[in-house]
Design a protein around this motif. Structure first.
Motif, PDB file in Angstrom:
ATOM      1  N   ARG A 144      10.444 -42.890  12.088  1.00  0.00           N
ATOM      2  CA  ARG A 144       9.419 -43.847  12.534  1.00  0.00           C
ATOM      3  C   ARG A 144       8.111 -43.661  11.784  1.00  0.00           C
ATOM      4  O   ARG A 144       7.448 -44.642  11.410  1.00  0.00           O
ATOM      5  N   ASP A 145       7.737 -42.409  11.536  1.00  0.00           N
ATOM      6  CA  ASP A 145       6.473 -42.150  10.858  1.00  0.00           C
ATOM      7  C   ASP A 145       6.492 -42.552   9.388  1.00  0.00           C
ATOM      8  O   ASP A 145       5.438 -42.595   8.743  1.00  0.00           O
ATOM      9  N   GLU A 146       7.684 -42.852   8.865  1.00  0.00           N
ATOM     10  CA  GLU A 146       7.793 -43.405   7.511  1.00  0.00           C
ATOM     11  C   GLU A 146       7.626 -44.917   7.503  1.00  0.00           C
ATOM     12  O   GLU A 146       7.737 -45.559   6.452  1.00  0.00           O
ATOM     13  N   GLY A 147       7.365 -45.482   8.696  1.00  0.00           N
ATOM     14  CA  GLY A 147       7.159 -46.924   8.799  1.00  0.00           C
ATOM     15  C   GLY A 147       8.429 -47.728   8.993  1.00  0.00           C
ATOM     16  O   GLY A 147       8.411 -48.964   8.882  1.00  0.00           O
ATOM     17  N   LEU A 148       9.541 -47.056   9.300  1.00  0.00           N
ATOM     18  CA  LEU A 148      10.805 -47.746   9.514  1.00  0.00           C
ATOM     19  C   LEU A 148      11.056 -47.957  11.001  1.00  0.00           C
ATOM     20  O   LEU A 148      10.585 -47.186  11.843  1.00  0.00           O
ATOM     21  N   THR A 149      11.806 -48.979  11.324  1.00  0.00           N
ATOM     22  CA  THR A 149      12.201 -49.233  12.706  1.00  0.00           C
ATOM     23  C   THR A 149      13.343 -48.310  13.090  1.00  0.00           C
ATOM     24  O   THR A 149      14.373 -48.262  12.414  1.00  0.00           O
ATOM     25  N   VAL A 150      13.161 -47.560  14.173  1.00  0.00           N
ATOM     26  CA  VAL A 150      14.224 -46.707  14.702  1.00  0.00           C
ATOM     27  C   VAL A 150      14.251 -46.912  16.213  1.00  0.00           C
ATOM     28  O   VAL A 150      13.381 -46.441  16.942  1.00  0.00           O
ATOM     29  N   ASP A 151      15.238 -47.663  16.673  1.00  0.00           N
ATOM     30  CA  ASP A 151      15.323 -48.062  18.074  1.00  0.00           C
ATOM     31  C   ASP A 151      16.510 -47.408  18.760  1.00  0.00           C
ATOM     32  O   ASP A 151      17.518 -47.078  18.124  1.00  0.00           O
ATOM     33  N   LEU A 152      16.371 -47.245  20.069  1.00  0.00           N
ATOM     34  CA  LEU A 152      17.404 -46.662  20.928  1.00  0.00           C
ATOM     35  C   LEU A 152      17.875 -47.691  21.929  1.00  0.00           C
ATOM     36  O   LEU A 152      17.057 -48.380  22.549  1.00  0.00           O
ATOM     37  N   ILE A 153      19.176 -47.778  22.096  1.00  0.00           N
ATOM     38  CA  ILE A 153      19.768 -48.567  23.177  1.00  0.00           C
ATOM     39  C   ILE A 153      20.728 -47.658  23.927  1.00  0.00           C
ATOM     40  O   ILE A 153      21.681 -47.133  23.345  1.00  0.00           O
ATOM     41  N   GLY A 154      20.474 -47.432  25.236  1.00  0.00           N
ATOM     42  CA  GLY A 154      21.435 -46.706  26.054  1.00  0.00           C
ATOM     43  C   GLY A 154      21.011 -45.325  26.484  1.00  0.00           C
ATOM     44  O   GLY A 154      19.830 -45.035  26.682  1.00  0.00           O
ATOM     45  N   LYS A 155      21.983 -44.433  26.613  1.00  0.00           N
ATOM     46  CA  LYS A 155      21.771 -43.110  27.195  1.00  0.00           C
ATOM     47  C   LYS A 155      21.089 -42.167  26.222  1.00  0.00           C
ATOM     48  O   LYS A 155      21.556 -41.973  25.107  1.00  0.00           O
ATOM     49  N   LEU A 156      20.001 -41.553  26.671  1.00  0.00           N
ATOM     50  CA  LEU A 156      19.344 -40.488  25.925  1.00  0.00           C
ATOM     51  C   LEU A 156      19.448 -39.147  26.630  1.00  0.00           C
ATOM     52  O   LEU A 156      19.645 -38.121  26.012  1.00  0.00           O
ATOM     53  N   HIS A 157      19.263 -39.177  27.963  1.00  0.00           N
ATOM     54  CA  HIS A 157      19.247 -37.941  28.751  1.00  0.00           C
ATOM     55  C   HIS A 157      18.103 -37.033  28.323  1.00  0.00           C
ATOM     56  O   HIS A 157      18.237 -35.807  28.329  1.00  0.00           O
ATOM     57  N   PHE A 158      16.971 -37.645  27.933  1.00  0.00           N
ATOM     58  CA  PHE A 158      15.735 -36.918  27.690  1.00  0.00           C
ATOM     59  C   PHE A 158      14.960 -36.865  29.002  1.00  0.00           C
ATOM     60  O   PHE A 158      15.451 -37.290  30.044  1.00  0.00           O
ATOM     61  N   ARG A 159      13.722 -36.345  28.949  1.00  0.00           N
ATOM     62  CA  ARG A 159      12.952 -36.192  30.185  1.00  0.00           C
ATOM     63  C   ARG A 159      12.501 -37.535  30.759  1.00  0.00           C
ATOM     64  O   ARG A 159      12.684 -37.813  31.948  1.00  0.00           O
ATOM     65  N   SER A 160      11.907 -38.380  29.912  1.00  0.00           N
ATOM     66  CA  SER A 160      11.297 -39.582  30.469  1.00  0.00           C
ATOM     67  C   SER A 160      11.008 -40.595  29.373  1.00  0.00           C
ATOM     68  O   SER A 160      10.712 -40.238  28.222  1.00  0.00           O
ATOM     69  N   GLU A 161      11.048 -41.837  29.741  1.00  0.00           N
ATOM     70  CA  GLU A 161      10.636 -42.908  28.847  1.00  0.00           C
ATOM     71  C   GLU A 161       9.131 -42.860  28.589  1.00  0.00           C
ATOM     72  O   GLU A 161       8.641 -43.416  27.598  1.00  0.00           O
ATOM     73  N   GLU A 162       8.389 -42.189  29.470  1.00  0.00           N
ATOM     74  CA  GLU A 162       6.935 -42.079  29.311  1.00  0.00           C
ATOM     75  C   GLU A 162       6.563 -41.119  28.181  1.00  0.00           C
ATOM     76  O   GLU A 162       5.444 -41.173  27.666  1.00  0.00           O
ATOM     77  N   ASP A 163       7.466 -40.236  27.796  1.00  0.00           N
ATOM     78  CA  ASP A 163       7.205 -39.332  26.679  1.00  0.00           C
ATOM     79  C   ASP A 163       7.321 -40.084  25.356  1.00  0.00           C
ATOM     80  O   ASP A 163       8.014 -41.105  25.262  1.00  0.00           O
ATOM     81  N   ASP A 164       6.654 -39.573  24.335  1.00  0.00           N
ATOM     82  CA  ASP A 164       6.861 -40.105  22.992  1.00  0.00           C
ATOM     83  C   ASP A 164       8.075 -39.406  22.398  1.00  0.00           C
ATOM     84  O   ASP A 164       7.979 -38.324  21.832  1.00  0.00           O
ATOM     85  N   ASN A 165       9.223 -40.037  22.531  1.00  0.00           N
ATOM     86  CA  ASN A 165      10.472 -39.452  22.068  1.00  0.00           C
ATOM     87  C   ASN A 165      10.766 -39.755  20.606  1.00  0.00           C
ATOM     88  O   ASN A 165      11.804 -39.344  20.088  1.00  0.00           O
TER      89      ASN A 165
END
Length: 478
Positions: A89-110
């Motif tokens: 993402r920091d290279e300016g490219l689109t990187v999107d997620l659809i579905g299960k992550l099992h991370f802590r929260s959507e509020e975090d910058d994942n």
């Protein structure tokens, strides 16, 4: 000319042997098989940890579990450690997620540009009850196992939506000038072991193979597994009929998953994107399906610690099998290579694209488990022939996978293999000190238990079998 796009597809709990491209005689995964035909299949692929949250944190960061401290399902990734998604993402490219992550929260910058209907751990907490390593809570799972069979579930509904969103996403990004990365993460064939009748009807339960050592008289009786079976309420074997129904349901679920994969890959092809897109399919871990007396994951045996891994793309050989050992640790290096980014990778990570183009390499890969119902940490080290399963503070196991692919004969006490065993233990210790890592994991887990009010309070909270999909409440049990 723009670099290729990258589609990473991850399933949850897919045993590699329940796939046609891995030799299964049933027509269970026609779409995955077709992907393998136009790409390279990795026959010796492994998870870095056979349970969801640690495996996904490791996949995100490109680091081993002990290096990041995401020990179990109560230590979710929170975005603080740099991930490959941050880097892309920091290279300016689109990187999107659809579905299960099992991370802590959507509020975090994942690290994603967008998270579309993400599934994260319950309440940003997950399962702290699983941190209790000494005298853990009995997980009464027999009901879900014994009732396997026909049924619709929120997991199936969720994965249909995930495929729908992926198709929509591809249509929206088909004309992007810059390469994109889409991480599509399905939750099936993770339990519950229920699937709609149309998928059950495709398979005759009498013809479905049983996994190794499924009969109680054949179970390995190493104390590590005896302890785990005790606290998974699995010390007594389920009936033949119950096991048959569970395997039948799992085949149906896997075929359902493959259908969703096919819907997405077919749209990728229809949009003219297949030739310019690297597609990598894998799973966070496998599924025991009654092997060794276990249901779910949790072990380093092939059915649980092994994962399917298939890669297709512009620079990937077609119709090839690569027998070099690989793991989820290699994914970040593969993504960087695939889209042409020069980024640091883990010292033990290699691009699967490069390995596919040079498939006869001698290599070792590593995994570990410090989670649910394990008295001590267990560690995997496997090379092109042998597999070491090292149990902290207990005796190790050693298998010759060429001569004994079902892992039926433990060679650790065989004098003829003493040098092999010692060499592999020495190599394992060059990666980490297993006893030290085991002690650190237990200390961190106990500190978390204390932080949440102690074992009594956590026992009162209870546990849940499956993480709920977005908008669904967790079903706690005591």
């Amino acid at each position: 000319m723009p670099k290729p796009n990258f589609l990473l597809v991850l399933s949850d709990e897919h045993q590699k042997y329940v796939a046609g491209c891995y030799g299964n005689p049933q027509n269970v995964t026609p779409n995955l098989d077709a992907l393998a035909e136009r790409g390279t299949l990795f026959s010796r692929a492994y998870t870095t940890c056979p349970i969801c949250v640690p495996a996904r944190a490791s996949l995100a960061t490109g680091k081993y579990v002990h290096e990041i401290g995401n020990w179990d399902n109560a230590f979710p990734y929170d975005g603080n450690e740099r991930s490959w998604h941050h880097e892309v993402r920091d290279e300016g490219l689109t990187v999107d997620l659809i579905g299960k992550l099992h991370f802590r929260s959507e509020e975090d910058d994942n690290g994603f540009s967008n998270e579309i209907q993400p599934l994260h751990v319950v309440g940003g907490v997950g399962d702290p009850l699983g941190c209790m390593r000494d005298n853990p809570v009995l997980r009464t799972r027999r009901g879900g196992i014994n009732s396997a069979g026909e049924g619709d579930t929120t997991y199936q509904q969720y994965d249909i939506k995930n495929a729908d969103e992926a198709i929509k996403w591809l249509e929206q990004h088909k004309d992007d000038e810059l390469p994109w990365i889409l991480f599509l993460s399905f939750v099936c064939p993770h339990p519950p072991y229920k699937v709609k009748k149309e998928y059950l009807d495709k398979f005759d339960p009498e013809e479905l193979p049983r996994p190794p050592q499924w009969k109680q008289e054949d179970w390995p009786m190493h104390p590590h597994y005896t302890y785990m079976r005790k606290y998974f309420d699995a010390s007594e074997q389920h009936t033949d009929a119950q096991i048959k129904n569970l395997i039948h349901a799992y085949y149906g679920l896997t075929n359902f998953l493959d259908e969703q994969l096919g819907r997405v890959l077919n749209r990728l092809e229809a949009l003219g994107l297949s030739e310019d897109t690297n597609v990598l399919y894998s799973s966070d871990h496998g599924e025991c399906l009654s092997a060794r007396g276990f249901y779910g994951k949790f072990t380093h045996y092939e059915e649980s610690g092994g994962v399917p891994m298939v890669l297709a793309g512009p620079k990937v050989p077609k119709g090839q099998t690569c027998d070099t050992p690989v793991s989820l640790l290699d994914v970040h290096a593969t993504i960087y290579d695939g889209i042409g980014l020069e980024k640091p990778t883990h010292r033990n990570a290699e691009s699967l694209i490069k390995l596919a183009n040079s498939p006869e390499q001698q290599r070792s890969v590593f995994g570990e488990y410090h989670a649910l119902n394990s008295e001590n940490g267990s560690f995997l080290l496997t090379d092109n022939q042998y597999k070491l399963i090292y149990h902290a503070n207990q005796s190790p196991q050693l298998f010759d996978l060429k001569e004994d692919p079902d892992e039926l004969v433990d060679l650790s006490s065989n004098e003829e293999y003493k040098n092999v065993l010692n060499t592999m233990i020495s190599e394992l210790r060059s990666i980490c000190d297993p006893e030290k890592v085991d002690a650190q994991a237990k200390a961190d887990q106990q500190a978390l238990v204390d932080r949440y009010g102690g074992s009594q309070k956590l026992r009162a909270r209870g546990f849940f079998e499956n993480s709920p999909v977005p908008g669904e409440a967790p079903a706690f049990k005591n």
